[in-house]
Scaffold this motif. Structure first.
Motif, PDB file in Angstrom:
ATOM      1  N   ASP A 284     -23.877   0.538  -8.693  1.00 37.50           N
ATOM      2  CA  ASP A 284     -24.696   0.072  -9.818  1.00 37.50           C
ATOM      3  C   ASP A 284     -26.144   0.518  -9.611  1.00 37.50           C
ATOM      4  N   ALA A 285     -27.007   0.090 -10.535  1.00 42.66           N
ATOM      5  CA  ALA A 285     -28.401   0.549 -10.513  1.00 42.66           C
ATOM      6  C   ALA A 285     -29.093   0.200  -9.192  1.00 42.66           C
ATOM      7  N   ASP A 286     -28.637  -0.896  -8.547  1.00 41.28           N
ATOM      8  CA  ASP A 286     -29.269  -1.288  -7.277  1.00 41.28           C
ATOM      9  C   ASP A 286     -28.655  -0.600  -6.069  1.00 41.28           C
ATOM     10  N   GLY A 287     -27.712   0.259  -6.325  1.00 43.65           N
ATOM     11  CA  GLY A 287     -27.100   0.950  -5.204  1.00 43.65           C
ATOM     12  C   GLY A 287     -25.959   0.177  -4.556  1.00 43.65           C
ATOM     13  N   VAL A 288     -25.551  -0.933  -5.183  1.00 42.68           N
ATOM     14  CA  VAL A 288     -24.442  -1.706  -4.623  1.00 42.68           C
ATOM     15  C   VAL A 288     -23.127  -1.062  -5.052  1.00 42.68           C
ATOM     16  N   ILE A 289     -22.215  -0.938  -4.117  1.00 39.05           N
ATOM     17  CA  ILE A 289     -20.931  -0.311  -4.435  1.00 39.05           C
ATOM     18  C   ILE A 289     -20.128  -1.214  -5.356  1.00 39.05           C
ATOM     19  N   THR A 290     -19.722  -0.702  -6.510  1.00 39.96           N
ATOM     20  CA  THR A 290     -18.954  -1.521  -7.449  1.00 39.96           C
ATOM     21  C   THR A 290     -17.508  -1.062  -7.532  1.00 39.96           C
ATOM     22  N   GLY A 291     -17.207   0.105  -7.029  1.00 38.99           N
ATOM     23  CA  GLY A 291     -15.819   0.560  -7.081  1.00 38.99           C
ATOM     24  C   GLY A 291     -15.672   1.900  -6.382  1.00 38.99           C
ATOM     25  N   LEU A 292     -14.410   2.293  -6.218  1.00 39.53           N
ATOM     26  CA  LEU A 292     -14.125   3.589  -5.580  1.00 39.53           C
ATOM     27  C   LEU A 292     -13.159   4.339  -6.482  1.00 39.53           C
ATOM     28  N   ARG A 293     -13.292   5.646  -6.466  1.00 40.75           N
ATOM     29  CA  ARG A 293     -12.280   6.450  -7.147  1.00 40.75           C
ATOM     30  C   ARG A 293     -11.461   7.155  -6.084  1.00 40.75           C
ATOM     31  N   CYS A 294     -10.144   7.000  -6.208  1.00 36.39           N
ATOM     32  CA  CYS A 294      -9.270   7.619  -5.219  1.00 36.39           C
ATOM     33  C   CYS A 294      -8.153   8.367  -5.923  1.00 36.39           C
ATOM     34  N   VAL A 295      -7.525   9.249  -5.174  1.00 32.08           N
ATOM     35  CA  VAL A 295      -6.304   9.887  -5.690  1.00 32.08           C
ATOM     36  C   VAL A 295      -5.152   9.507  -4.782  1.00 32.08           C
ATOM     37  N   VAL A 296      -3.988   9.375  -5.408  1.00 30.87           N
ATOM     38  CA  VAL A 296      -2.776   9.200  -4.604  1.00 30.87           C
ATOM     39  C   VAL A 296      -2.441  10.565  -4.036  1.00 30.87           C
ATOM     40  N   ASP A 297      -2.291  10.646  -2.719  1.00 27.60           N
ATOM     41  CA  ASP A 297      -2.060  11.951  -2.095  1.00 27.60           C
ATOM     42  C   ASP A 297      -1.193  11.747  -0.857  1.00 27.60           C
ATOM     43  N   ASP A 298       0.112  11.818  -1.052  1.00 27.70           N
ATOM     44  CA  ASP A 298       1.006  11.514   0.064  1.00 27.70           C
ATOM     45  C   ASP A 298       1.009  12.595   1.134  1.00 27.70           C
ATOM     46  N   ASP A 299       0.318  13.705   0.877  1.00 24.47           N
ATOM     47  CA  ASP A 299       0.240  14.742   1.921  1.00 24.47           C
ATOM     48  C   ASP A 299      -0.972  14.561   2.825  1.00 24.47           C
ATOM     49  N   ALA A 300      -1.874  13.658   2.413  1.00 22.38           N
ATOM     50  CA  ALA A 300      -3.073  13.450   3.247  1.00 22.38           C
ATOM     51  C   ALA A 300      -2.685  12.735   4.532  1.00 22.38           C
ATOM     52  N   ARG A 301      -3.550  12.839   5.562  1.00 15.53           N
ATOM     53  CA  ARG A 301      -3.260  12.148   6.825  1.00 15.53           C
ATOM     54  C   ARG A 301      -3.900  10.760   6.755  1.00 15.53           C
ATOM     55  N   ALA A 302      -3.051   9.734   6.795  1.00  9.06           N
ATOM     56  CA  ALA A 302      -3.570   8.370   6.642  1.00  9.06           C
ATOM     57  C   ALA A 302      -4.301   7.934   7.907  1.00  9.06           C
ATOM     58  N   ASN A 303      -5.490   7.420   7.705  1.00 11.49           N
ATOM     59  CA  ASN A 303      -6.295   6.935   8.825  1.00 11.49           C
ATOM     60  C   ASN A 303      -6.269   5.408   8.790  1.00 11.49           C
ATOM     61  N   GLY A 304      -5.081   4.835   9.099  1.00 13.74           N
ATOM     62  CA  GLY A 304      -4.949   3.369   9.041  1.00 13.74           C
ATOM     63  C   GLY A 304      -4.182   2.922   7.810  1.00 13.74           C
ATOM     64  N   THR A 305      -3.798   1.663   7.809  1.00 12.13           N
ATOM     65  CA  THR A 305      -3.070   1.064   6.691  1.00 12.13           C
ATOM     66  C   THR A 305      -3.842  -0.175   6.253  1.00 12.13           C
ATOM     67  N   LEU A 306      -4.042  -0.301   4.948  1.00  8.94           N
ATOM     68  CA  LEU A 306      -4.820  -1.445   4.444  1.00  8.94           C
ATOM     69  C   LEU A 306      -3.960  -2.353   3.586  1.00  8.94           C
ATOM     70  N   HIS A 307      -4.271  -3.629   3.609  1.00  9.26           N
ATOM     71  CA  HIS A 307      -3.648  -4.522   2.631  1.00  9.26           C
ATOM     72  C   HIS A 307      -4.425  -4.404   1.333  1.00  9.26           C
ATOM     73  N   TRP A 308      -3.790  -4.754   0.230  1.00 11.58           N
ATOM     74  CA  TRP A 308      -4.385  -4.538  -1.082  1.00 11.58           C
ATOM     75  C   TRP A 308      -3.708  -5.466  -2.071  1.00 11.58           C
ATOM     76  N   VAL A 309      -4.252  -5.515  -3.260  1.00 11.61           N
ATOM     77  CA  VAL A 309      -3.691  -6.363  -4.308  1.00 11.61           C
ATOM     78  C   VAL A 309      -3.781  -5.587  -5.617  1.00 11.61           C
ATOM     79  N   PRO A 310      -2.708  -5.578  -6.419  1.00 14.26           N
ATOM     80  CA  PRO A 310      -2.779  -4.874  -7.712  1.00 14.26           C
ATOM     81  C   PRO A 310      -3.782  -5.587  -8.618  1.00 14.26           C
ATOM     82  N   ALA A 311      -4.765  -4.852  -9.143  1.00 14.64           N
ATOM     83  CA  ALA A 311      -5.867  -5.511  -9.844  1.00 14.64           C
ATOM     84  C   ALA A 311      -5.401  -6.217 -11.115  1.00 14.64           C
ATOM     85  N   GLU A 312      -4.602  -5.550 -11.922  1.00 21.28           N
ATOM     86  CA  GLU A 312      -4.227  -6.155 -13.214  1.00 21.28           C
ATOM     87  C   GLU A 312      -3.365  -7.394 -13.015  1.00 21.28           C
TER      88      GLU A 312
END
Ligand code: ATP
Ligand code: MG
Length: 765
Positions: free
Chosen positions: A429-457
Motif C-alpha cells: 500500500d501507499a505506506d509500503g506495508v505488504i498487502t498481498g503477494l502474487r504467485c504462480v503455481v509451478d510444480d517444477d519449481a524447487r520448493a523451499n519448505g512447506t507452508l500451511h495455508w487457508v483458502p481465502a474465499e
C-alpha cells in the motif's frame, strides 16, 4: 493385578500398604481425598486425587471424597459443586462414599467431653496473642496457662456453655493438655475447639463452636474407617497431634497419617490463597480462566484428564519437596493430543496470495489426512484450493535471512497438501506495508519448505486466544527479595487474535473437541464463549516447547516469532532417546538406572537423567560419598548441575562431586540459605573450589541466630511506622515488603523461615 509393563511405579506408600495387607493389619485399604471447599481444585490437588483414588483402585480398596467443612466462614456451595465436578472429570468415582466433616460434629463433640472428663483438655480464656506468648519458643519451654488446672467439673460446665452459645467469638477455646516442653511446638497444648458464631452451609446454626483441623481430621478418618490418611509434608509436625487425639479418645479405629511431597510447578502458583487473590483482584477472568492451574481452568484451556493423570503418575510420589518443570506437564498434554487432535490449518495473521495462473472461479478439492502417518489414525478432510489463499505473514520475508525455509520474492514453497507456488510480485500500500503477494503455481519449481495455508474465499473466521504461562519467572512465589508473585505476572499470557482464518473443516469442529493447527499448536473451542456462528479457539499448548526455544533461538526463528518450524524436516533425537540409547550400549549405565530407582528410591525421571552418560552418575555418586542424603544430592545434580552444564558433559565443569556434596550439606544444615547456596554454586561451576572456603570469603554464612535477626527486624519496623500501622489494620499483604527489607539489611543472609516467623510475631505487636 497388572502386568510388568503397566504396573504402577512403586513408591513408599505402596510399600507400606503392601506390608499392612500382608501382616493382616488391614484387610481393605480405605483412603480419602479431603478438600476444604474454600476454592477450586488445582493441579496440586490432582496429584493427591490420583494418589488416593489410585491406591484404592490398585489395592482393591475404596477412596472417600470428603468435604473438610470445619470452617463455616470461607466455604461455599459453589466450591463444593466445583470439587465434585473436577474429581469426576479427572476420572474418579466415589460412589456412596461422599462425606462431610460436619457429618461428625456430634461425635467429635462427645469425644471432646470425654477428653475433659479424663482431665486431658481444658477451657482456656487466654487470647490468641497470650496463647502464642505462653507457648514459648524453640529454645524455651512454654508456660502453663493460668486456666490449665481448672477442675474437670468447671471445664465440663464451660465447654457446655461454649456450645450453648453463652460466650462471644474469641473469648475462650478448648485446648488439649499436651506437653509444654515438647520440641514440637504444635504439641504445646494444641487448640481443639474455637467459638465461631457463623452459619454453616450444612449444619446451619446448630453449632457455634467448630473443631480445629488437628482435632477433626484424625477423628473423621477414624469415624469413616480410613486406614491410610495421606497428606502433604507440611503436616509432618501435626502427626503427633493426630496420634495423640486417636490415643486419647474412644475413636473407633486407628488410622495412620503418612506425608508426601506436595506438587509445585514452575511458572505458576499452587496455593488457594494466591489463586483466590488472582481471581479476586481481577488478574484473571475467574477460577476457570485458561491460564489458571485450576482443574476448571486447565479443562477450559484444553487439558485432558488423561494428560493430567499421566503427568501425576510420572512425577511420582516422594518425600522431598521440589518443583517440577511446567514443560513436563505440557509435554504430557502434547503426547496425548498428538493422538487425539485431528489436524487443521489456521492462519492467525493472514497475508493474501493471488495465484495468478489459476482461473477465476475454479476450485480444486484437495484431500488432507486428519492425522500424520505415524499417529496411524484414519480420517481426512477436503481443503478447496481456489485462486486466493492466505498464508501467515511471518512465513514471507522480503529480505530472508540465511537458511530461510519459507517464501520470499522469486522463491517457491509447497502449500501443504497442494501445489508448489512461486512468488512473482509483492503488493504494497501507499505506506509500503505488504498487502498481498502474487504467485504462480509451478510444480517444477524447487520448493523451499512447506507452508500451511487457508483458502481465502472459503475461510472460516474465528477468534483465537493465545494463552501462555501466567508468570514469567520459574518461582513466582519464591522471590529471594520477598516480592509479591503478582510482580511477575506475564504481561503477554493472553494475546487475542480477533480475526483468524481457518480452513472450512473448522466449521465442523464440535464443542470441546481438540484440534491441532498445523505448524502451530493444539487448540480447543472455548467452552464458555465459542458458538457455532462465532467460533473461539483456545491455545492449549504450542507444538513444541517455545520457552526452551527462547534460549536457543536461531536467526530463522527470530525472524518469524508466530509460526513454528515447518514440520517436514527430519527431527533431532530427543535427549531422552539419547539417554536410552546410551544405556542400551553401556551395561553399567543400565545397571545404574535400576540401582538408582530400586535401591536409592529415586523417581523414574531422576534415575533416567542421571544415567544417560557416565559422567553425570559419577558426579552424583561422588557427591553422595561426601554427603549421603539421596534426595538432597539428587536435587542438586538434577536441577542445578545439569542446568548449568546445558548440553555439555558434566565433567567439563570444574565442580567436583565432593564439593557438591559439601554444598548440599551446608544448605540442609542451614549454614547457607538457598540464594546464598546458588551464589556458591555459581562460583563452583565457574571455577571449582571448596564451598566452605567460598562461603567464608564471600561472607555468605546464613544468620540463624534469632537475636541477630530480631535486631534487624526492630530496625526495619522503626524505619517504617506507616507500613507497620497498615499491617496492623489488616493489610497482611505487607509481610512480603517487610521480609524484603529484613532480607536486604541482612545482606540476604537471614534464614528466611525463621525471619518470617519472627517478623509475624513482631508485627503482631
Ligand atoms: P492450599 O495450601 O493451596 O490452600 P490446601 O492443602 O489447604 O491447599 P485442601 O483443600 O486442604 O487445600 O487440600 C486437599 C488435599 O489436597 C489435602 O490432602 C492436601 O494435602 C492436598 N494438596 C493440596 N495442595 C497440594 C499440592 N500442591 N500437591 C499435592 N497435594 C496437595
Ligand atoms: Mg488444607
Amino acid at each position: 493385578m497388572s502386568t510388568a509393563d503397566d504396573a504402577p511405579k512403586s513408591n513408599f506408600l505402596r510399600q507400606i500398604i503392601d506390608a499392612d495387607l500382608e501382616s493382616g493389619r488391614h484387610s481393605q485399604v480405605v483412603t480419602r481425598f479431603p478438600p476444604e471447599p474454600n476454592g477450586y481444585l488445582h493441579i496440586g490437588h490432582a496429584k493427591s486425587i490420583c494418589l488416593n483414588f489410585g491406591l484404592a483402585r490398585d489395592f482393591g480398596g475404596v477412596c472417600h471424597l470428603r468435604m473438610d467443612d470445619t470452617n463455616p466462614e470461607t466455604e461455599e456451595a459453589e466450591y463444593i459443586a466445583g470439587i465434585e465436578r473436577d474429581v469426576r472429570w479427572l476420572g474418579f468415582e466415589w460412589g456412596d462414599k461422599l462425606f462431610h466433616a460436619s457429618d461428625f460434629f456430634e461425635e467429635m463433640y462427645a469425644f471432646a467431653e470425654h477428653l475433659v472428663r479424663a482431665g486431658e483438655a481444658y477451657v482456656d480464656h487466654l487470647d490468641a496473642d497470650a496463647i502464642s506468648d505462653y507457648r514459648g519458643t524453640l529454645r524455651e519451654a512454654g508456660r502453663p496457662s493460668p486456666y490449665r488446672e481448672r477442675s474437670v467439673d468447671e471445664n465440663l460446665d464451660l465447654l457446655r456453655r461454649m456450645r450453648a452459645g453463652e460466650f462471644a467469638d474469641g473469648t475462650c477455646v478448648l485446648r488439649a493438655k499436651g506437653d509444654l516442653a515438647s520440641p514440637n511446638m504444635k504439641m504445646r497444648d494444641p487448640l481443639l475447639y474455637r467459638i465461631r458464631k457463623a452459619s454453616h452451609p450444612r449444619t446451619g446454626d446448630t453449632w457455634c463452636i467448630y473443631p480445629m483441623y488437628d482435632y477433626a481430621h484424625p477423628l473423621e478418618d477414624a469415624l469413616e474407617g480410613v486406614t491410610h490418611s495421606i497428606c502433604t509434608l507440611e503436616f509432618e509436625n501435626n502427626r503427633e497431634i493426630y496420634d495423640w487425639v486417636l490415643e486419647h479418645t474412644p475413636a473407633p479405629a486407628r488410622p495412620r497419617q503418612y506425608e508426601f511431597a506436595r506438587l509445585n510447578i514452575t511458572y505458576t502458583v499452587l496455593s488457594k490463597r494466591k489463586l483466590l487473590q488472582l481471581v479476586g483482584e481481577g488478574h484473571v477472568a475467574g477460577w476457570d480462566d485458561p491460564r489458571m492451574p485450576t482443574l476448571a481452568g486447565m479443562r477450559r484451556r484444553g487439558y485432558t484428564p488423561e494428560a493430567i493423570r499421566t503427568f501425576c503418575e510420572a512425577v511420582g510420589v516422594t518425600k522431598t519437596n521440589s518443583r517440577v518443570d511446567m514443560e513436563r506437564l505440557e509435554g504430557c498434554l502434547r503426547d496425548d493430543l498428538n493422538h487425539r487432535a485431528p489436524r487443521l490449518m489456521a492462519v492467525l495473521d493472514p497475508i493474501e496470495i493471488e495465484l495468478v495462473n489459476r482461473p477465476e472461479g475454479e476450485v480444486t478439492p484437495l484431500e488432507a489426512a486428519s492425522f500424520p502417518d505415524d499417529v496411524g489414525k484414519p480420517g481426512s478432510r477436503t481443503v478447496p484450493l481456489g485462486r486466493r489463499v492466505f498464508i501467515e505473514r511471518s512465513d514471507f520475508s522480503e529480505a530472508p535471512p540465511k537458511g530461510w525455509r519459507r517464501l520470499s520474492p522469486g522463491g517457491a514453497v509447497r502449500l501443504r497438501y497442494g501445489p508448489i507456488v512461486r512468488c512473482e510480485a509483492v503488493v504494497k500500500d501507499a505506506d509500503g506495508v505488504i498487502t498481498g503477494l502474487r504467485c504462480v503455481v509451478d510444480d517444477d519449481a524447487r520448493a523451499n519448505g512447506t507452508l500451511h495455508w487457508v483458502p481465502a474465499e472459503a475461510a472460516v473466521r474465528a477468534e483465537v486466544r493465545l494463552y501462555d504461562r501466567l508468570f514469567s519467572v520459574e518461582k513466582p512465589d519464591q522471590d529471594p527479595a520477598g516480592r509479591d508473585p503478582l510482580t511477575f505476572l506475564n504481561p503477554t499470557s493472553l494475546v487475542v487474535v480477533k480475526d483468524a482464518r481457518l480452513e472450512p473443516a473448522a466449521a465442523l469442529v464440535t464443542p470441546a473437541t481438540h484440534v491441532q493447527f498445523e505448524r502451530n499448536g493444539y487448540y480447543v473451542t472455548d467452552c464458555v464463549d465459542s458458538r457455532a456462528d462465532a467460533l473461539v479457539f483456545n491455545r492449549a499448548v504450542t507444538l513444541r516447547d517455545s520457552w526452551a526455544r527462547k534460549v536457543e533461538t536461531t536467526d530463522e526463528e527470530a525472524a518469524a516469532p508466530v509460526a513454528k518450524k515447518a514440520d517436514t524436516r527430519p527431527q533431532k533425537k530427543t535427549r531422552a532417546q539419547v539417554r536410552e540409547e546410551a544405556r542400551a550400549r553401556d551395561a553399567e549405565l543400565a545397571a545404574r538406572l535400576t540401582r538408582y530407582r530400586d535401591v536409592l528410591g529415586l523417581d523414574e525421571s531422576d534415575a533416567d537423567v542421571l544415567t544417560g552418560d557416565r559422567a553425570t552418575g559419577d558426579l552424583f555418586e561422588a557427591a553422595l560419598a561426601a554427603y549421603a542424603d539421596v534426595p538432597s544430592v539428587t536435587r542438586w545434580v538434577v536441577n542445578e548441575v545439569l542446568a548449568a552444564a546445558k548440553d555439555a558433559p558434566v565433567d567439563s565443569l570444574p565442580l567436583t562431586g565432593e564439593a557438591l556434596g559439601a554444598l548440599a550439606r551446608m544448605v540442609d544444615e542451614n549454614v547457607l540459605s538457598n540464594s546464598a547456596a546458588k551464589e556458591v554454586f555459581a562460583e563452583l561451576v565457574e571455577r571449582g573450589g571448596d564451598p566452605a572456603e567460598i562461603t567464608k570469603r564471600r561472607g555468605l554464612r546464613q544468620v540463624s541466630d534469632a537475636d541477630a535477626i530480631e535486631t534487624i527486624i526492630a530496625e526495619v519496623l522503626a524505619a517504617h511506622p506507616d507500613e507497620v500501622a497498615r499491617y496492623r489494620e489488616g493489610n497482611q499483604g505487607l509481610l512480603g515488603f517487610f521480609m524484603g527489607q529484613v532480607m536486604r539489611r541482612s545482606g540476604g543472609k537471614a534464614n528466611p523461615g525463621l525471619t518470617r516467623r519472627l517478623l509475624q510475631k513482631a508485627l503482631a505487636g
